[in-house]
Design a protein around this motif. Sequence first.
Motif, PDB file in Angstrom:
ATOM      1  N   GLN A  30       0.826  -1.203   0.000  1.00 44.86           N
ATOM      2  CA  GLN A  30       0.000   0.000   0.000  1.00 44.86           C
ATOM      3  C   GLN A  30       0.862   1.256   0.000  1.00 44.86           C
ATOM      4  O   GLN A  30       0.588   2.207  -0.744  1.00 44.86           O
ATOM      5  CB  GLN A  30      -0.929   0.007   1.213  1.00 44.86           C
ATOM      6  CG  GLN A  30      -2.055  -0.992   1.125  1.00 44.86           C
ATOM      7  CD  GLN A  30      -2.866  -1.043   2.409  1.00 44.86           C
ATOM      8  OE1 GLN A  30      -2.313  -1.035   3.506  1.00 44.86           O
ATOM      9  NE2 GLN A  30      -4.170  -1.116   2.260  1.00 44.86           N
ATOM     10  N   SER A  60      -7.334   4.237   5.280  1.00 47.89           N
ATOM     11  CA  SER A  60      -7.367   2.804   4.998  1.00 47.89           C
ATOM     12  C   SER A  60      -6.135   2.085   5.544  1.00 47.89           C
ATOM     13  O   SER A  60      -6.245   1.015   6.135  1.00 47.89           O
ATOM     14  CB  SER A  60      -7.469   2.562   3.493  1.00 47.89           C
ATOM     15  OG  SER A  60      -7.467   1.190   3.204  1.00 47.89           O
ATOM     16  N   GLN A  64      -5.674  -0.798   9.004  1.00 50.28           N
ATOM     17  CA  GLN A  64      -5.254  -2.124   8.541  1.00 50.28           C
ATOM     18  C   GLN A  64      -3.960  -2.546   9.234  1.00 50.28           C
ATOM     19  O   GLN A  64      -3.823  -3.681   9.678  1.00 50.28           O
ATOM     20  CB  GLN A  64      -5.075  -2.118   7.018  1.00 50.28           C
ATOM     21  CG  GLN A  64      -4.197  -3.210   6.454  1.00 50.28           C
ATOM     22  CD  GLN A  64      -4.729  -4.604   6.655  1.00 50.28           C
ATOM     23  OE1 GLN A  64      -5.913  -4.806   6.828  1.00 50.28           O
ATOM     24  NE2 GLN A  64      -3.843  -5.571   6.642  1.00 50.28           N
ATOM     25  N   LYS A  94     -10.678  -1.743  14.160  1.00 50.06           N
ATOM     26  CA  LYS A  94     -10.329  -1.283  12.812  1.00 50.06           C
ATOM     27  C   LYS A  94     -11.480  -0.478  12.213  1.00 50.06           C
ATOM     28  O   LYS A  94     -11.265   0.578  11.609  1.00 50.06           O
ATOM     29  CB  LYS A  94     -10.007  -2.487  11.932  1.00 50.06           C
ATOM     30  CG  LYS A  94      -9.677  -2.156  10.514  1.00 50.06           C
ATOM     31  CD  LYS A  94      -9.410  -3.428   9.720  1.00 50.06           C
ATOM     32  CE  LYS A  94      -9.330  -3.143   8.251  1.00 50.06           C
ATOM     33  NZ  LYS A  94      -9.156  -4.345   7.453  1.00 50.06           N
ATOM     34  N   SER A  98     -11.361   3.510  11.314  1.00 53.01           N
ATOM     35  CA  SER A  98     -11.698   4.011   9.978  1.00 53.01           C
ATOM     36  C   SER A  98     -12.763   5.100  10.057  1.00 53.01           C
ATOM     37  O   SER A  98     -12.647   6.147   9.404  1.00 53.01           O
ATOM     38  CB  SER A  98     -12.186   2.869   9.079  1.00 53.01           C
ATOM     39  OG  SER A  98     -11.160   1.934   8.863  1.00 53.01           O
ATOM     40  N   PHE A 121      -8.929   6.112  -0.366  1.00 54.45           N
ATOM     41  CA  PHE A 121      -9.388   5.015   0.486  1.00 54.45           C
ATOM     42  C   PHE A 121      -9.691   3.778  -0.355  1.00 54.45           C
ATOM     43  O   PHE A 121      -9.284   2.671  -0.011  1.00 54.45           O
ATOM     44  CB  PHE A 121     -10.632   5.439   1.271  1.00 54.45           C
ATOM     45  CG  PHE A 121     -11.157   4.359   2.170  1.00 54.45           C
ATOM     46  CD1 PHE A 121     -10.638   4.198   3.442  1.00 54.45           C
ATOM     47  CD2 PHE A 121     -12.157   3.512   1.752  1.00 54.45           C
ATOM     48  CE1 PHE A 121     -11.105   3.191   4.277  1.00 54.45           C
ATOM     49  CE2 PHE A 121     -12.634   2.507   2.569  1.00 54.45           C
ATOM     50  CZ  PHE A 121     -12.109   2.347   3.840  1.00 54.45           C
ATOM     51  N   GLY A 122     -10.409   3.969  -1.453  1.00 56.82           N
ATOM     52  CA  GLY A 122     -10.822   2.836  -2.282  1.00 56.82           C
ATOM     53  C   GLY A 122      -9.659   2.085  -2.891  1.00 56.82           C
ATOM     54  O   GLY A 122      -9.653   0.847  -2.931  1.00 56.82           O
ATOM     55  N   TRP A 125      -7.966   0.187  -0.057  1.00 52.84           N
ATOM     56  CA  TRP A 125      -8.840  -0.913   0.377  1.00 52.84           C
ATOM     57  C   TRP A 125      -8.797  -2.060  -0.633  1.00 52.84           C
ATOM     58  O   TRP A 125      -8.771  -3.229  -0.253  1.00 52.84           O
ATOM     59  CB  TRP A 125     -10.279  -0.410   0.552  1.00 52.84           C
ATOM     60  CG  TRP A 125     -11.206  -1.487   0.989  1.00 52.84           C
ATOM     61  CD1 TRP A 125     -11.413  -1.918   2.272  1.00 52.84           C
ATOM     62  CD2 TRP A 125     -12.040  -2.288   0.151  1.00 52.84           C
ATOM     63  NE1 TRP A 125     -12.337  -2.947   2.266  1.00 52.84           N
ATOM     64  CE2 TRP A 125     -12.733  -3.184   0.977  1.00 52.84           C
ATOM     65  CE3 TRP A 125     -12.269  -2.323  -1.216  1.00 52.84           C
ATOM     66  CZ2 TRP A 125     -13.630  -4.109   0.483  1.00 52.84           C
ATOM     67  CZ3 TRP A 125     -13.169  -3.251  -1.714  1.00 52.84           C
ATOM     68  CH2 TRP A 125     -13.831  -4.132  -0.869  1.00 52.84           C
ATOM     69  N   THR A 126      -8.756  -1.720  -1.917  1.00 56.37           N
ATOM     70  CA  THR A 126      -8.661  -2.754  -2.954  1.00 56.37           C
ATOM     71  C   THR A 126      -7.347  -3.516  -2.832  1.00 56.37           C
ATOM     72  O   THR A 126      -7.331  -4.758  -2.911  1.00 56.37           O
ATOM     73  CB  THR A 126      -8.790  -2.118  -4.354  1.00 56.37           C
ATOM     74  OG1 THR A 126     -10.045  -1.438  -4.424  1.00 56.37           O
ATOM     75  CG2 THR A 126      -8.706  -3.162  -5.448  1.00 56.37           C
ATOM     76  N   GLN A 128      -5.622  -3.937  -0.155  1.00 56.13           N
ATOM     77  CA  GLN A 128      -5.745  -4.711   1.079  1.00 56.13           C
ATOM     78  C   GLN A 128      -6.549  -5.982   0.840  1.00 56.13           C
ATOM     79  O   GLN A 128      -6.173  -7.064   1.289  1.00 56.13           O
ATOM     80  CB  GLN A 128      -6.417  -3.809   2.104  1.00 56.13           C
ATOM     81  CG  GLN A 128      -6.774  -4.358   3.406  1.00 56.13           C
ATOM     82  CD  GLN A 128      -7.429  -3.251   4.227  1.00 56.13           C
ATOM     83  OE1 GLN A 128      -6.967  -2.110   4.242  1.00 56.13           O
ATOM     84  NE2 GLN A 128      -8.500  -3.573   4.886  1.00 56.13           N
ATOM     85  N   THR A 129      -7.637  -5.882   0.103  1.00 48.35           N
ATOM     86  CA  THR A 129      -8.488  -7.033  -0.186  1.00 48.35           C
ATOM     87  C   THR A 129      -7.767  -8.034  -1.075  1.00 48.35           C
ATOM     88  O   THR A 129      -7.799  -9.247  -0.818  1.00 48.35           O
ATOM     89  CB  THR A 129      -9.801  -6.572  -0.839  1.00 48.35           C
ATOM     90  OG1 THR A 129     -10.433  -5.639   0.038  1.00 48.35           O
ATOM     91  CG2 THR A 129     -10.727  -7.728  -1.097  1.00 48.35           C
TER      92      THR A 129
END
Length: 140
Positions: A30, A60, A64, A94, A98, A121-122, A125-126, A128-129
């Motif tokens: 990230q 984000s 995490q 968490k 956030s 953030f998006g 987050w992507t 991270q996923t």
Amino acid sequence: MADGKQKSAGDNGNRVRLRPPPVHNITLTQLAVLLPSFAVVAWLFDRTSAVSFAAGAAVSILPQAWFAVLVFGFRQRRSLLRAARGAYAAHAGKFLLSAAGFALVFALLRPVSAPAVFAGFGIMWTLQTVGSARLLRAGY
């Protein structure tokens, strides 16, 4: 056994003692993506968008990283029940971090670009996923 508590191979008294997954790699990825992304946003848009993008990314990344330290960090030997409770508590923390992060960004950052905050953030987050899914596929 009669009491239903059979021990399987490798079971050492209902304790979890596995090598923790390399979740720190998600945070490092990230951060590695954030730096050039920040530069691109700053080049294409204005300073407000770049700062807002970075703030959204931080909302984000920080929760995490906190979650990863709590769940997989310094405690490697615990009972399964304690590990599960700790994971639930870390996940709730968490979520709250956030929410507090978004509240602080929109309350304190002036001027702010909401689309840039949510884009930062998006994207994080992507990552991270996807990173979590890769760790699961790798058997962690």
